[in-house]
Design an enzyme around this catalytic site. Sequence first.
Site, PDB file in Angstrom:
ATOM      1  N   TRP A   1      90.496  27.610   3.636  1.00 37.06           N
ATOM      2  CA  TRP A   1      89.986  26.175   3.105  1.00 37.06           C
ATOM      3  C   TRP A   1      88.941  25.530   4.388  1.00 37.06           C
ATOM      4  CZ3 TRP A   1      94.448  21.613   3.703  1.00 37.06           C
ATOM      5  CH2 TRP A   1      94.922  22.033   4.759  1.00 37.06           C
ATOM      6  N   ASN A   2      88.160  24.894   3.642  1.00 42.97           N
ATOM      7  CA  ASN A   2      86.901  24.494   4.527  1.00 42.97           C
ATOM      8  C   ASN A   2      86.988  22.946   4.653  1.00 42.97           C
ATOM      9  OD1 ASN A   2      85.902  27.503   4.494  1.00 42.97           O
ATOM     10  ND2 ASN A   2      85.458  26.764   2.245  1.00 42.97           N
TER      11      ASN A   2
ATOM     12  N   HIS B   1      74.098  12.191  -1.731  1.00 42.09           N
ATOM     13  CA  HIS B   1      72.858  12.437  -2.897  1.00 42.09           C
ATOM     14  C   HIS B   1      72.360  13.933  -2.711  1.00 42.09           C
ATOM     15  CE1 HIS B   1      72.720   8.121  -4.616  1.00 42.09           C
ATOM     16  NE2 HIS B   1      73.288   8.091  -3.255  1.00 42.09           N
TER      17      HIS B   1
ATOM     18  N   HIS C   1      73.714  15.643  -8.435  1.00 43.62           N
ATOM     19  CA  HIS C   1      74.370  14.385  -8.203  1.00 43.62           C
ATOM     20  C   HIS C   1      74.277  13.447  -8.984  1.00 43.62           C
ATOM     21  CE1 HIS C   1      70.634  13.445  -5.894  1.00 43.62           C
ATOM     22  NE2 HIS C   1      71.020  12.358  -6.166  1.00 43.62           N
TER      23      HIS C   1
ATOM     24  N   ASP D   1      73.913   8.908  -9.264  1.00 41.49           N
ATOM     25  CA  ASP D   1      73.173   7.891  -8.596  1.00 41.49           C
ATOM     26  C   ASP D   1      73.893   6.567  -9.114  1.00 41.49           C
ATOM     27  OD1 ASP D   1      71.537   9.481  -7.078  1.00 41.49           O
ATOM     28  OD2 ASP D   1      69.764   8.818  -8.162  1.00 41.49           O
TER      29      ASP D   1
ATOM     30  N   HIS E   1      73.343   2.116  -5.181  1.00 36.65           N
ATOM     31  CA  HIS E   1      72.356   2.735  -4.377  1.00 36.65           C
ATOM     32  C   HIS E   1      70.973   2.314  -3.954  1.00 36.65           C
ATOM     33  CE1 HIS E   1      70.058   6.512  -2.833  1.00 36.65           C
ATOM     34  NE2 HIS E   1      69.603   6.701  -3.870  1.00 36.65           N
TER      35      HIS E   1
ATOM     36  N   HIS F   1      64.506   4.516  -9.722  1.00 37.87           N
ATOM     37  CA  HIS F   1      65.438   3.991  -9.142  1.00 37.87           C
ATOM     38  C   HIS F   1      65.435   2.388  -9.126  1.00 37.87           C
ATOM     39  CE1 HIS F   1      65.888   8.007  -7.187  1.00 37.87           C
ATOM     40  NE2 HIS F   1      67.078   7.713  -6.997  1.00 37.87           N
TER      41      HIS F   1
HETATM   42 MN    MN Z   1      70.313  10.046  -5.738  1.00 41.52          MN
END
Ligand code: MN
Length: 257
Positions: A61-62, A69, A73, A75, A79, A207
Amino acid sequence: MNVLSSLLAALQSGRVEVIDLTQPLGPETPVIDLPPQFAASPGVSIDTLSEFDDRGPAWYWNTIRMGEHTGTHFDAPIHWITGKDLKQNACDTIPASRFIGPACVLDASREAAEDADFLVTPDWIATWEERHGRIATGAWVLLRTDWSKRTGTEFTNADETGPHSPGFHPDASRFLAQERDILGVGAETIGTDAGQAGGFDPPFSNHNIMHGAGKFGLASLCNLDKLPPTGAIVIAAPLKLVRGSGSPLRVLALAPV
Ligand code: MN
């Protein structure tokens, strides 16, 4: 048969296909390049906790570290400054029913190939609607540009005047946010805004306008060329990060074959 057993039968017989709209997420994943006065988003780093060794003899595992973002991904409205005071505006408070909706795929791949700075306008959307019908209620509006087929500097596509990649004209963002009832917009580029949108009015107009209207964004999508203009369903559920502004996620489309 009820609707869910019909869906299951269609999935199992291959009449409905699951299309993965997600890019691989790893140290090679590009991150957005902002002007130097702003905080930079780190790329993905992965550190191994154990890999069948003294630290964990039977398990691998990590840990993962990245900006919210990064890569493919989501938003959330929180944001952006325009959406920061809206209700149910963060990854953990958006109702889960708002993560699933019909896909409207706007194919601007030809225009983007001719002009890296191509912007979708309200007139362009009107032409799309004449051909494919009105943008559905609760739709994910996905902008196909074939940008996801680019890699490295071709993907960022920056010169001395900044990044050059296609997106939405402010009037198109306004039209979609205010004149249509959508969940949000998705893009194949590194963010939902055009490369040059830092200089638009308002800056990063998609955005600004989308999140101010409580709408969502999906960035760095791929395989939009495998979707029909209408008729697919998109499932895009971010991690339930407390007060999360966004999150890497797996975006899946269910599409008729
Ligand atoms: Mn974004």
